[in-house]
Design an enzyme around this catalytic site. Structure first.
Site, PDB file in Angstrom:
ATOM      1  N   HIS A   1      -6.406  35.130  44.938  1.00 25.08           N
ATOM      2  CA  HIS A   1      -6.639  33.768  45.823  1.00 25.08           C
ATOM      3  C   HIS A   1      -4.928  33.494  45.944  1.00 25.08           C
ATOM      4  CE1 HIS A   1      -6.385  33.219  41.358  1.00 25.08           C
ATOM      5  NE2 HIS A   1      -5.491  32.467  41.819  1.00 25.08           N
TER       6      HIS A   1
ATOM      7  N   HIS B   1      -3.048  30.117  46.969  1.00 22.33           N
ATOM      8  CA  HIS B   1      -2.886  28.671  46.765  1.00 22.33           C
ATOM      9  C   HIS B   1      -2.098  28.019  48.143  1.00 22.33           C
ATOM     10  CE1 HIS B   1      -3.467  28.575  42.413  1.00 22.33           C
ATOM     11  NE2 HIS B   1      -3.079  29.714  42.384  1.00 22.33           N
TER      12      HIS B   1
HETATM   13  P1  AMP Z   1      -3.976  31.142  39.107  1.00 19.02           P
HETATM   14  O1  AMP Z   1      -2.912  30.641  38.256  1.00 19.02           O
HETATM   15  O2  AMP Z   1      -3.248  31.497  40.374  1.00 19.02           O
HETATM   16  O3  AMP Z   1      -4.861  32.315  38.735  1.00 19.02           O
HETATM   17  O4  AMP Z   1      -4.573  29.788  39.385  1.00 19.02           O
HETATM   18  C1  AMP Z   1      -6.269  29.727  39.204  1.00 19.02           C
HETATM   19  C2  AMP Z   1      -6.382  28.351  39.810  1.00 19.02           C
HETATM   20  O5  AMP Z   1      -8.000  28.194  39.758  1.00 19.02           O
HETATM   21  C3  AMP Z   1      -5.860  27.169  39.202  1.00 19.02           C
HETATM   22  O6  AMP Z   1      -5.128  26.449  40.313  1.00 19.02           O
HETATM   23  C4  AMP Z   1      -7.060  26.359  38.598  1.00 19.02           C
HETATM   24  O7  AMP Z   1      -7.007  24.960  38.879  1.00 19.02           O
HETATM   25  C5  AMP Z   1      -8.133  26.753  39.689  1.00 19.02           C
HETATM   26  N1  AMP Z   1      -9.624  26.723  39.105  1.00 19.02           N
HETATM   27  C6  AMP Z   1     -10.304  27.406  37.881  1.00 19.02           C
HETATM   28  N2  AMP Z   1     -11.419  27.018  37.838  1.00 19.02           N
HETATM   29  C7  AMP Z   1     -11.655  26.351  39.215  1.00 19.02           C
HETATM   30  C8  AMP Z   1     -12.967  26.259  39.724  1.00 19.02           C
HETATM   31  N3  AMP Z   1     -14.047  26.234  39.046  1.00 19.02           N
HETATM   32  N4  AMP Z   1     -13.277  25.675  41.072  1.00 19.02           N
HETATM   33  C9  AMP Z   1     -11.879  25.540  41.886  1.00 19.02           C
HETATM   34  N5  AMP Z   1     -10.524  25.863  41.197  1.00 19.02           N
HETATM   35  C10 AMP Z   1     -10.375  26.445  40.028  1.00 19.02           C
END
Ligand code: AMP
Length: 141
Positions: free
Chosen positions: A104, A106
């Site tokens: 993903h 951001h």
């Molecule tokens: P990363 O550290 O790049 O893996 O970030 C994972 C991101 O996913 C974090 O910014 C979380 O806030 C976000 N996140 C976790 N669960 C969900 C969800 N169910 N829907 C949307 N975002 C999420």
């Protein structure tokens, strides 16, 4: 070697419609939705539809599709949220800061002088996320 792709990760479940999300954009290759613990107002996640754990196993084409959609969302977010800038981040493996193991990007709109909140520091209210998604969807049209 990074671990194999886990088909039960939370974003795979969102892609399959097994978990809810605040969707803002979708095309043949990518899906985008709001981060529910936003680090800035309008924080959006862009993911490939193809299964990929992170940059280490995604195909170059799928990575390019994610980058292309992030580019489009960044422009729309500047308008929707009257942002002064955008931060784009993409983490890989735990050592690289990754927590959810479906690739993903951001896309985080920024305001002058406002620091990003720490990751996962606060869950946003549903009504705020609904209004935020509606604004971004309108700006993407
Ligand atoms: P990363 O550290 O790049 O893996 O970030 C994972 C991101 O996913 C974090 O910014 C979380 O806030 C976000 N996140 C976790 N669960 C969900 C969800 N169910 N829907 C949307 N975002 C999420």
């Amino acid at each position: 070697m990074p671990a194999a792709y886990d088909t039960n990760n939370i974003f795979a479940k969102i892609l399959r419609g097994e978990l809810p999300c605040y969707k803002v954009y979708e095309d043949e290759h990518v899906f985008a939705f709001l981060d529910i613990m936003p680090r800035s107002h309008g924080h959006t996640l862009v993911i490939p539809k193809a299964p990929a754990r992170n940059i280490l196993d995604v195909t170059p084409d799928d990575y390019a599709h994610v980058a292309r959609a992030s580019h489009k969302i960044a422009a729309a977010a500047m308008k929707a949220f009257e942002a002064d800038g955008i931060t784009v981040q993409q983490f890989n493996e735990p050592a690289g800061g990754q927590v959810v193991f479906h690739l993903h990007m951001h896309v985080m709109p920024r305001k002058d002088g406002e620091p990003l909140l720490p990751p996962a520091s606060r869950k946003e209210e549903a009504k705020v996320l609904e209004a935020t998604a509606a604004k971004l969807i309108a700006a993407l049209k």
